[in-house]
Design a protein around this motif. Structure first.
Motif, PDB file in Angstrom:
ATOM      1  N   VAL A   1       7.106   5.115 -13.653  1.00 43.19           N
ATOM      2  CA  VAL A   1       6.575   5.662 -12.406  1.00 43.19           C
ATOM      3  C   VAL A   1       6.089   7.091 -12.692  1.00 43.19           C
ATOM      4  CG1 VAL A   1       7.132   6.353 -10.045  1.00 43.19           C
ATOM      5  CG2 VAL A   1       8.097   4.241 -11.000  1.00 43.19           C
ATOM      6  N   PRO A   2       4.843   7.382 -12.354  1.00 44.15           N
ATOM      7  CA  PRO A   2       4.321   8.726 -12.643  1.00 44.15           C
ATOM      8  C   PRO A   2       4.882   9.734 -11.657  1.00 44.15           C
ATOM      9  CG  PRO A   2       2.657   7.428 -11.487  1.00 44.15           C
ATOM     10  CD  PRO A   2       3.874   6.554 -11.624  1.00 44.15           C
ATOM     11  N   THR A   3       5.857  10.512 -12.089  1.00 44.72           N
ATOM     12  CA  THR A   3       6.543  11.376 -11.123  1.00 44.72           C
ATOM     13  C   THR A   3       5.831  12.719 -10.906  1.00 44.72           C
ATOM     14  OG1 THR A   3       7.999  11.979 -12.915  1.00 44.72           O
ATOM     15  CG2 THR A   3       8.846  10.388 -11.344  1.00 44.72           C
ATOM     16  N   ARG A   4       4.775  12.965 -11.642  1.00 45.02           N
ATOM     17  CA  ARG A   4       4.000  14.194 -11.376  1.00 45.02           C
ATOM     18  C   ARG A   4       3.326  14.093 -10.022  1.00 45.02           C
ATOM     19  NH1 ARG A   4       0.607  16.762 -16.307  1.00 45.02           N
ATOM     20  NH2 ARG A   4      -0.730  17.488 -14.641  1.00 45.02           N
ATOM     21  N   GLU A   5       3.340  15.194  -9.304  1.00 46.31           N
ATOM     22  CA  GLU A   5       2.741  15.195  -7.968  1.00 46.31           C
ATOM     23  C   GLU A   5       1.669  16.259  -7.887  1.00 46.31           C
ATOM     24  OE1 GLU A   5       5.636  15.260  -4.836  1.00 46.31           O
ATOM     25  OE2 GLU A   5       7.064  14.165  -6.084  1.00 46.31           O
TER      26      GLU A   5
ATOM     27  N   TYR B   1      -6.538   7.210  -4.116  1.00 42.49           N
ATOM     28  CA  TYR B   1      -5.993   6.837  -2.803  1.00 42.49           C
ATOM     29  C   TYR B   1      -6.902   7.230  -1.641  1.00 42.49           C
ATOM     30  CZ  TYR B   1      -2.492   6.317   0.849  1.00 42.49           C
ATOM     31  OH  TYR B   1      -1.808   5.952   1.975  1.00 42.49           O
TER      32      TYR B   1
ATOM     33  N   ASP C   1       4.856  -4.854 -15.038  1.00 42.71           N
ATOM     34  CA  ASP C   1       4.239  -3.548 -15.244  1.00 42.71           C
ATOM     35  C   ASP C   1       5.180  -2.739 -16.114  1.00 42.71           C
ATOM     36  OD1 ASP C   1       3.236  -0.885 -14.987  1.00 42.71           O
ATOM     37  OD2 ASP C   1       2.285  -1.453 -13.094  1.00 42.71           O
TER      38      ASP C   1
ATOM     39  N   TYR D   1     -10.853  -0.986  -5.964  1.00 52.33           N
ATOM     40  CA  TYR D   1      -9.460  -0.618  -5.655  1.00 52.33           C
ATOM     41  C   TYR D   1      -8.846   0.139  -6.830  1.00 52.33           C
ATOM     42  CZ  TYR D   1      -4.862  -1.257  -3.442  1.00 52.33           C
ATOM     43  OH  TYR D   1      -3.647  -1.063  -2.819  1.00 52.33           O
TER      44      TYR D   1
ATOM     45  N   LYS E   1       2.849   5.871  -3.953  1.00 51.41           N
ATOM     46  CA  LYS E   1       1.628   5.084  -3.804  1.00 51.41           C
ATOM     47  C   LYS E   1       1.166   4.505  -5.135  1.00 51.41           C
ATOM     48  CE  LYS E   1      -0.434   8.797  -2.146  1.00 51.41           C
ATOM     49  NZ  LYS E   1      -1.269   9.779  -1.417  1.00 51.41           N
ATOM     50  N   SER E   2       1.912   4.800  -6.218  1.00 48.38           N
ATOM     51  CA  SER E   2       1.442   4.400  -7.545  1.00 48.38           C
ATOM     52  C   SER E   2       1.625   2.900  -7.771  1.00 48.38           C
ATOM     53  CB  SER E   2       2.218   5.166  -8.629  1.00 48.38           C
ATOM     54  OG  SER E   2       3.557   4.697  -8.696  1.00 48.38           O
ATOM     55  N   ARG E   3       0.792   2.373  -8.647  1.00 48.71           N
ATOM     56  CA  ARG E   3       0.857   0.947  -8.947  1.00 48.71           C
ATOM     57  C   ARG E   3       2.216   0.564  -9.527  1.00 48.71           C
ATOM     58  NH1 ARG E   3      -3.969  -0.106 -12.332  1.00 48.71           N
ATOM     59  NH2 ARG E   3      -2.672   1.069 -13.766  1.00 48.71           N
TER      60      ARG E   3
ATOM     61  N   PRO F   1       3.149  10.632   2.116  1.00 48.45           N
ATOM     62  CA  PRO F   1       3.901  10.093   0.959  1.00 48.45           C
ATOM     63  C   PRO F   1       3.448  10.714  -0.362  1.00 48.45           C
ATOM     64  CG  PRO F   1       2.368   8.438   1.832  1.00 48.45           C
ATOM     65  CD  PRO F   1       2.357   9.595   2.783  1.00 48.45           C
ATOM     66  N   PRO F   2       4.400  10.923  -1.282  1.00 47.33           N
ATOM     67  CA  PRO F   2       4.047  11.507  -2.582  1.00 47.33           C
ATOM     68  C   PRO F   2       3.242  10.519  -3.435  1.00 47.33           C
ATOM     69  CG  PRO F   2       6.361  10.862  -2.564  1.00 47.33           C
ATOM     70  CD  PRO F   2       5.844  10.645  -1.170  1.00 47.33           C
ATOM     71  N   ASP F   3       2.591  11.059  -4.456  1.00 49.22           N
ATOM     72  CA  ASP F   3       1.738  10.231  -5.314  1.00 49.22           C
ATOM     73  C   ASP F   3       2.485   9.045  -5.914  1.00 49.22           C
ATOM     74  OD1 ASP F   3      -0.407  11.910  -4.856  1.00 49.22           O
ATOM     75  OD2 ASP F   3       0.004  13.160  -6.598  1.00 49.22           O
ATOM     76  N   TRP F   4       3.704   9.290  -6.400  1.00 50.70           N
ATOM     77  CA  TRP F   4       4.401   8.188  -7.082  1.00 50.70           C
ATOM     78  C   TRP F   4       4.698   7.038  -6.135  1.00 50.70           C
ATOM     79  CZ3 TRP F   4       9.008   7.358  -4.778  1.00 50.70           C
ATOM     80  CH2 TRP F   4       9.681   8.437  -4.206  1.00 50.70           C
TER      81      TRP F   4
ATOM     82  N   CYS G   1       0.840  -1.201   0.000  1.00 52.90           N
ATOM     83  CA  CYS G   1       0.000   0.000   0.000  1.00 52.90           C
ATOM     84  C   CYS G   1       0.875   1.251   0.000  1.00 52.90           C
ATOM     85  CB  CYS G   1      -0.959  -0.006   1.180  1.00 52.90           C
ATOM     86  SG  CYS G   1      -2.127   1.361   1.138  1.00 52.90           S
ATOM     87  N   SER G   2       1.083   1.839   1.168  1.00 52.33           N
ATOM     88  CA  SER G   2       1.721   3.159   1.188  1.00 52.33           C
ATOM     89  C   SER G   2       2.435   3.457   2.509  1.00 52.33           C
ATOM     90  CB  SER G   2       0.659   4.230   0.954  1.00 52.33           C
ATOM     91  OG  SER G   2      -0.360   4.089   1.928  1.00 52.33           O
TER      92      SER G   2
ATOM     93  N   MET H   1       0.858  -6.418  -4.837  1.00 56.17           N
ATOM     94  CA  MET H   1       1.262  -6.319  -6.236  1.00 56.17           C
ATOM     95  C   MET H   1       2.768  -6.256  -6.464  1.00 56.17           C
ATOM     96  SD  MET H   1      -0.065  -2.438  -7.097  1.00 56.17           S
ATOM     97  CE  MET H   1      -1.777  -2.727  -6.667  1.00 56.17           C
TER      98      MET H   1
ATOM     99  N   PHE I   1      -1.785  18.275  -1.767  1.00 52.99           N
ATOM    100  CA  PHE I   1      -2.947  17.595  -1.224  1.00 52.99           C
ATOM    101  C   PHE I   1      -4.127  18.534  -1.116  1.00 52.99           C
ATOM    102  CE2 PHE I   1       0.529  14.877  -0.368  1.00 52.99           C
ATOM    103  CZ  PHE I   1       0.013  13.664  -0.774  1.00 52.99           C
TER     104      PHE I   1
ATOM    105  N   TYR J   1       5.209   1.987  -9.238  1.00 51.77           N
ATOM    106  CA  TYR J   1       6.315   1.988  -8.266  1.00 51.77           C
ATOM    107  C   TYR J   1       6.195   0.769  -7.339  1.00 51.77           C
ATOM    108  CZ  TYR J   1       9.710   3.619  -4.820  1.00 51.77           C
ATOM    109  OH  TYR J   1      10.803   3.712  -3.996  1.00 51.77           O
ATOM    110  N   ARG J   2       4.991   0.491  -6.875  1.00 54.20           N
ATOM    111  CA  ARG J   2       4.795  -0.645  -5.963  1.00 54.20           C
ATOM    112  C   ARG J   2       5.144  -1.964  -6.636  1.00 54.20           C
ATOM    113  NH1 ARG J   2      -1.197   0.247  -4.082  1.00 54.20           N
ATOM    114  NH2 ARG J   2      -0.893  -1.863  -3.286  1.00 54.20           N
TER     115      ARG J   2
END
Lengths: 215, 109
Positions: free
Chosen positions: B19-23, B70, B15, B65, A140-142, A135-138, A124-125, B10, B26, A144-145
């Motif tokens: 990796v989507p590096t854009r942020e 998130y 895959d 999911y 938590k991304s599929r 944590p940054p978006d990446w 997860c994260s 996972m 929040f 990266y995980r």
């Protein structure tokens, strides 16, 4: 809680920057946003949480930034004894400089000339939030995980980080009960810098292991 | 060999996506979800453990999911756990959500 007076999401990618868009603030709430508001209002009505506690918690979260982790790293770079204590018991070492690492243990993994560490949470994260913030978006991304554990060098290259093949790459998979932070190596050419200046070099990504500090 | 992992498990699956590096910064509603989680988990309330939170996310099923982002997964898990613990009922939640939707209807476009 009035959704309309708050700022909508905006992009922080410097190459593709949009200013905050006022018109987005008036878009309709999504199902899950309505659910969030309903849960908050029910909890407040039932005196389980107060509106003040919610606000205070958000303010508190805003104070938890990667500067906390960076302060530990800079101290470790300038005080070998502290570094040993940090690696041995991060909770006690952080307390020495007045930092609370939170309720969940954090292992500090030291990068050396022979070992580079990278952290992920494949499930997860999980993340050293008390030292690095949300944590940054990446993280938590599929992708990266999925990929961090079987093709970490390729993942690092996407962050512009090349780790020589003579260096062993260790990937640490975080769990709900054990989190990790990377202690990067002090860059060369920083001998004259004091602790505060060194801390400025230590970014969030360095402490996740996807980047290296640059002098 | 059949892969018997659950959807959230996972690590190491193939895959090809970078990796989507854009942020994004929040959003307020995301911070509020985070704050609700933190308060419910504190010593004063002790209504939601990290493992309960995890179980709630992992039990959403593969379809939800993937569709939820998130913090949508988070608020779904929090809400389901609070319903299971009878902190509030489905009726109370439904009424409150309808009330919030109705308040929105009053908003000038």
């Amino acid at each position: 809680m009035n959704q309309r007076h708050e700022h909508a999401m905006y992009d922080v990618d410097p190459l593709h920057h949009h200013p905050p868009q006022a018109d987005l603030e008036d878009t309709r709430l999504t199902h899950h946003q309505v659910m969030q508001m309903a849960v908050a209002e029910l909890l407040i009505e039932k005196n389980i949480v107060s509106a003040d506690e919610l606000r205070a918690q958000i303010d508190f979260m805003d104070t938890i930034t990667p500067a906390r982790g960076a302060a530990l790293v800079a101290r470790a770079w300038t005080d070998a004894g502290f570094k040993d204590r940090l690696v041995a018991d991060s909770k006690a070492a952080a307390a020495e400089i007045g930092l609370d690492i939170g309720p969940i243990p954090i292992l500090v993994m030291e990068n050396t000339a022979k070992i580079h560490n990278l952290i992920v949470c494949t499930l997860c994260s999980c993340y050293p939030r008390f030292l690095l913030g949300i944590p940054p978006d990446w993280y938590k991304s599929r992708s990266y995980r999925r990929r961090a554990i079987n093709e970490p060098r390729k993942v690092l290259a996407e962050f512009g980080t090349e780790i020589g093949h003579e260096v062993e790459l260790r990937v640490h998979d975080s769990t709900a009960d054990m989190r990790y932070m990377v202690l990067p190596m002090r860059p060369q050419g920083t001998g004259a810098m004091d602790e505060a200046a060194l801390a400025e070099l230590v970014t969030r990504d360095c402490m996740v292991g996807v980047a290296l500090p640059r002098p | 060999m059949t892969d018997r992992r659950r959807h959230h498990d996972m690590g190491g699956l193939p895959d090809s996506e970078p990796v989507p590096t854009r942020e994004h910064l929040f959003e307020p509603w995301e911070k509020r979800v985070d704050a609700i989680k933190a308060l419910l988990s504190d010593d004063k309330r002790n209504l939601l453990t990290t493992d309960e939170m995890r179980r709630g996310i992992e039990d959403l099923g593969a379809d939800a999911y993937e569709r939820y982002n998130y913090y949508e997964r988070w608020i779904s898990s929090i809400t389901n756990t609070l319903l299971q613990k009878k902190v509030f009922t489905v009726d109370e939640l439904g009424r409150k959500m309808a009330e919030i939707e109705a308040r929105q209807e009053d908003k000038p476009l």
